[in-house]
Design an enzyme around this catalytic site. Structure first.
Site, mmCIF file in Angstrom:
data_model
loop_
_atom_site.group_PDB
_atom_site.id
_atom_site.type_symbol
_atom_site.label_atom_id
_atom_site.label_comp_id
_atom_site.label_asym_id
_atom_site.label_seq_id
_atom_site.Cartn_x
_atom_site.Cartn_y
_atom_site.Cartn_z
ATOM 1 N N CYS A 50 -11.254 -115.162 85.647
ATOM 2 C CA CYS A 50 -12.434 -114.525 86.945
ATOM 3 C C CYS A 50 -11.637 -114.214 88.323
ATOM 4 C CB CYS A 50 -13.370 -116.297 87.038
ATOM 5 S SG CYS A 50 -14.069 -116.016 88.597
ATOM 6 N N CYS A 53 -12.207 -117.354 90.845
ATOM 7 C CA CYS A 53 -12.075 -118.754 91.157
ATOM 8 C C CYS A 53 -11.022 -119.118 91.951
ATOM 9 C CB CYS A 53 -12.058 -118.999 89.653
ATOM 10 S SG CYS A 53 -13.541 -119.713 88.673
ATOM 11 N N HIS A 113 -17.183 -121.774 89.046
ATOM 12 C CA HIS A 113 -17.647 -121.070 88.954
ATOM 13 C C HIS A 113 -18.789 -121.278 87.826
ATOM 14 C CE1 HIS A 113 -16.761 -116.619 86.419
ATOM 15 N NE2 HIS A 113 -16.720 -117.886 85.602
ATOM 16 N N ASN A 153 -26.463 -109.573 94.920
ATOM 17 C CA ASN A 153 -26.611 -108.886 92.946
ATOM 18 C C ASN A 153 -26.550 -110.276 92.117
ATOM 19 O OD1 ASN A 153 -27.152 -106.550 93.548
ATOM 20 N ND2 ASN A 153 -24.587 -105.984 93.621
ATOM 21 N N SER A 161 -20.787 -108.162 88.862
ATOM 22 C CA SER A 161 -19.712 -107.890 87.618
ATOM 23 C C SER A 161 -19.228 -109.001 86.907
ATOM 24 C CB SER A 161 -18.641 -107.406 88.567
ATOM 25 O OG SER A 161 -18.287 -108.054 89.687
ATOM 26 N N HIS A 164 -20.327 -115.929 88.675
ATOM 27 C CA HIS A 164 -19.215 -116.977 89.967
ATOM 28 C C HIS A 164 -19.781 -115.895 91.087
ATOM 29 C CE1 HIS A 164 -15.451 -119.199 91.804
ATOM 30 N NE2 HIS A 164 -16.548 -118.999 92.266
ATOM 31 N N HIS A 166 -21.258 -115.923 94.285
ATOM 32 C CA HIS A 166 -20.425 -115.000 94.921
ATOM 33 C C HIS A 166 -21.856 -113.738 95.510
ATOM 34 C CE1 HIS A 166 -20.302 -111.895 92.063
ATOM 35 N NE2 HIS A 166 -19.819 -111.159 93.107
ATOM 36 N N GLN A 168 -21.770 -109.625 98.907
ATOM 37 C CA GLN A 168 -21.229 -108.797 99.023
ATOM 38 C C GLN A 168 -21.189 -108.912 100.829
ATOM 39 O OE1 GLN A 168 -20.077 -105.113 97.358
ATOM 40 N NE2 GLN A 168 -20.756 -106.588 95.217
HETATM 41 P P1 H2U Z 1 -20.147 -107.087 92.396
HETATM 42 O O1 H2U Z 1 -20.709 -108.197 91.708
HETATM 43 O O2 H2U Z 1 -21.753 -107.853 92.728
HETATM 44 O O3 H2U Z 1 -19.962 -106.239 91.773
HETATM 45 O O4 H2U Z 1 -19.651 -107.472 93.301
HETATM 46 C C1 H2U Z 1 -18.452 -107.990 93.172
HETATM 47 C C2 H2U Z 1 -16.778 -107.416 94.132
HETATM 48 O O5 H2U Z 1 -15.508 -107.189 94.012
HETATM 49 C C3 H2U Z 1 -17.056 -105.260 93.927
HETATM 50 O O6 H2U Z 1 -17.455 -104.619 95.024
HETATM 51 C C4 H2U Z 1 -15.096 -106.258 93.689
HETATM 52 C C5 H2U Z 1 -15.960 -105.265 93.352
HETATM 53 O O7 H2U Z 1 -15.280 -104.177 94.361
HETATM 54 N N1 H2U Z 1 -13.556 -107.144 93.715
HETATM 55 C C6 H2U Z 1 -12.042 -107.180 94.293
HETATM 56 O O8 H2U Z 1 -12.526 -106.838 95.445
HETATM 57 N N2 H2U Z 1 -11.006 -107.303 93.278
HETATM 58 C C7 H2U Z 1 -11.205 -108.275 92.040
HETATM 59 O O9 H2U Z 1 -9.970 -108.514 91.600
HETATM 60 C C8 H2U Z 1 -12.647 -107.752 91.076
HETATM 61 C C9 H2U Z 1 -13.658 -107.010 92.020
HETATM 62 ZN ZN ZN Z 2 -15.238 -117.910 88.535
#
Ligand code: H2U
Ligand code: ZN
Length: 346
Positions: A50, A53, A113, A153, A161, A164, A166, A168
Site C-alpha cells: 500500500c 501505509c 490499513h 472518495n 484508488s 487505506h 484517506h 484529498q
Molecule cells: P483516491 O483514492 O481518491 O484516488 O486518492 C488517491 C490520491 O493519491 C490520488 O489523487 C495520489 C493519487 O494521485 N497518489 C499519490 O499522491 N502518490 C502515490 O504514490 C499514489 C497515489
Molecule cells: Zn495502507
C-alpha cells in the site's frame, strides 16, 4: 388529488437552484427486506504493497514516515500546481480558457490499513477533523487560493484508488462549480428573505422530522428534500458557521461523533463498506468574510438496493434532469431504523 408519495413531481434544490424529478410510483413495490451477505473485510492492518501505509514507498520514490495518527502529503500526481504562468484566451466567447493555479494534498486518516471512519475511535476521528481544519486555515492563507475543497472518495465504486482510509484536498484560485452555485444561492436567498438559507432549512427539517437521520447538539444529518442519490445526506451545522475553522472544540467533537454514527449506519445498510463521495462546503477563502455561507457536508453514495446494485446517472439524467425512485422520506426512514453499532463489531 396530488399526492407527493404517489405521483411524479419535481423537487427544487435551493442550494444549486436546480430541479430533481421524483417518481415514487416506480418504487412502490414493497421492500423485500433482502438480507445481505456480510462482506468479509479481510484487509490486514498493514499492507506492504500500500502506498499510504506507514514506512512504505509511494510512486516517485518518496517514503512515508512511520506516522502514528494522521499523515498529510502533497499529491504525487496533482491535478493543480502552483507554478502556472498567468494567461487566458477567448475566441468569440466560444473557445475560452484561463490558467488555473492550485495544489492538491492527500490526507491519511489512520496508519491502520484496515480501518475507515466508521470503525475508527472517536478521538482519532477528532484528530482527522483537526487536520482538516488546520489544512483549511493554512491553504486559505496562501495568496491566490480562493477555495479549499476537502473530500473523501470511499470505495472502488467511487473511483477510490486504495482502501487505506484517506481523503484529498484540492485548493485553487477560482471557486469550483458546485460551491459557486451555492455561493449564488446563499447570497440570493439572503437578499430575498433577509436570513440564511441553511439556518432556515435546518429549522424546517427539525420541525418536520421526516427526513431526519441523525442529530446531536451541534449537527443535523438529513436526506435533503431534493436528494438525487438514493441515500444522500446533507450534514448541517446547527450554528451558523462559515467554515470548519469557526467550530469551537465542542462542535468539532460533535461533528466527529455524527460522522462516525452516520458512516456506521451507512455500512450497516447493506452490511458492506459503503461507498460514497463526501466533502465539506465552506466559505470561499478570498478576502471577503462571506457571512452568507453556512458550513455543511454532502454525502453522495451510489448504492441503491444492495451491495452491488447502484444508481447510475445516465440517459435522462445526463440529457435531462436527475431522477430518483425512492423518496427522500423513505430513505431517511430506512437509515434511521438501522442498528447504531457497526455490523463488524458484533
Ligand atoms: P483516491 O483514492 O481518491 O484516488 O486518492 C488517491 C490520491 O493519491 C490520488 O489523487 C495520489 C493519487 O494521485 N497518489 C499519490 O499522491 N502518490 C502515490 O504514490 C499514489 C497515489
Ligand atoms: Zn495502507
Amino acid at each position: 388529488m396530488f399526492d407527493i408519495k404517489e405521483h411524479s413531481h419535481r423537487r427544487f434544490n435551493p442550494l444549486t437552484r436546480e430541479w430533481v424529478l421524483v417518481s415514487p410510483h416506480r418504487a412502490k413495490r414493497p421492500w423485500l427486506g433482502q438480507t445481505e451477505e456480510i462482506v468479509a473485510d479481510s484487509r490486514p492492518a498493514y499492507d506492504p504493497e500500500c502506498y499510504l501505509c506507514p514506512g512504505n514507498e509511494r510512486a516517485g520514490g518518496v517514503r512515508n514516515p512511520e506516522y502514528k495518527n494522521t499523515f498529510v502529503f502533497d499529491n504525487d500526481f496533482p491535478a493543480l500546481i502552483e507554478d502556472v504562468p498567468a494567461g487566458e484566451f477567448n475566441s468569440e466567447g466560444l473557445i475560452i480558457s484561463r490558467a488555473e493555479r492550485g495544489l492538491c494534498k492527500v490526507v491519511c486518516f489512520s496508519p491502520r490499513h484496515d480501518l475507515a471512519i466508521p470503525r475508527m475511535a472517536q478521538a482519532d476521528v477528532e484528530r482527522v477533523l483537526s487536520v482538516w481544519t488546520e489544512q483549511f486555515q493554512e491553504l486559505a492563507a496562501l495568496p491566490g487560493i480562493n477555495y479549499v475543497q476537502i473530500f473523501e472518495n470511499r470505495g472502488a465504486m467511487m473511483g477510490c484508488s486504495n482502501p487505506h482510509p484517506h481523503g484529498q484536498i484540492w485548493a485553487n484560485e477560482t471557486v469550483p462549480n458546485e460551491p459557486r452555485k451555492e455561493q449564488d444561492a446563499f447570497s440570493l436567498y439572503k437578499q430575498e428573505h433577509g436570513h440564511c438559507l441553511l439556518c432556515r432549512y435546518l429549522d424546517l427539517e427539525l420541525e418536520l422530522g421526516e427526513r431526519r437521520v441523525l442529530e446531536n447538539e451541534h449537527f443535523l444529518a438529513v436526506v435533503p428534500y431534493w436528494a438525487v442519490w438514493p441515500f444522500e445526506i446533507l450534514l448541517i451545522s446547527k450554528r451558523h458557521r462559515t467554515g470548519l475553522d469557526e467550530l469551537p472544540i465542542s462542535e468539532r467533537t460533535s461533528l466527529a461523533t455524527i460522522l462516525r454514527e452516520l458512516t456506521i449506519l451507512y455500512d450497516n445498510l447493506f452490511k458492506t463498506p459503503f461507498p460514497y463521495s463526501m466533502g465539506f462546503h465552506q466559505r470561499p477563502t478570498d478576502d471577503n468574510p462571506h457571512h452568507e455561507w453556512h458550513l455543511h457536508a454532502h454525502f453522495y453514495p451510489p448504492l441503491l438496493r444492495s451491495a452491488t446494485v447502484r444508481k447510475f446517472m445516465v440517459g435522462y439524467e445526463m440529457l435531462g434532469t436527475p431522477q430518483r425512485d425512492i423518496t427522500a422520506e423513505s430513505a431517511a426512514e430506512r437509515l434511521r431504523s438501522l442498528p447504531t453499532h457497526h455490523y463488524l463489531d458484533d
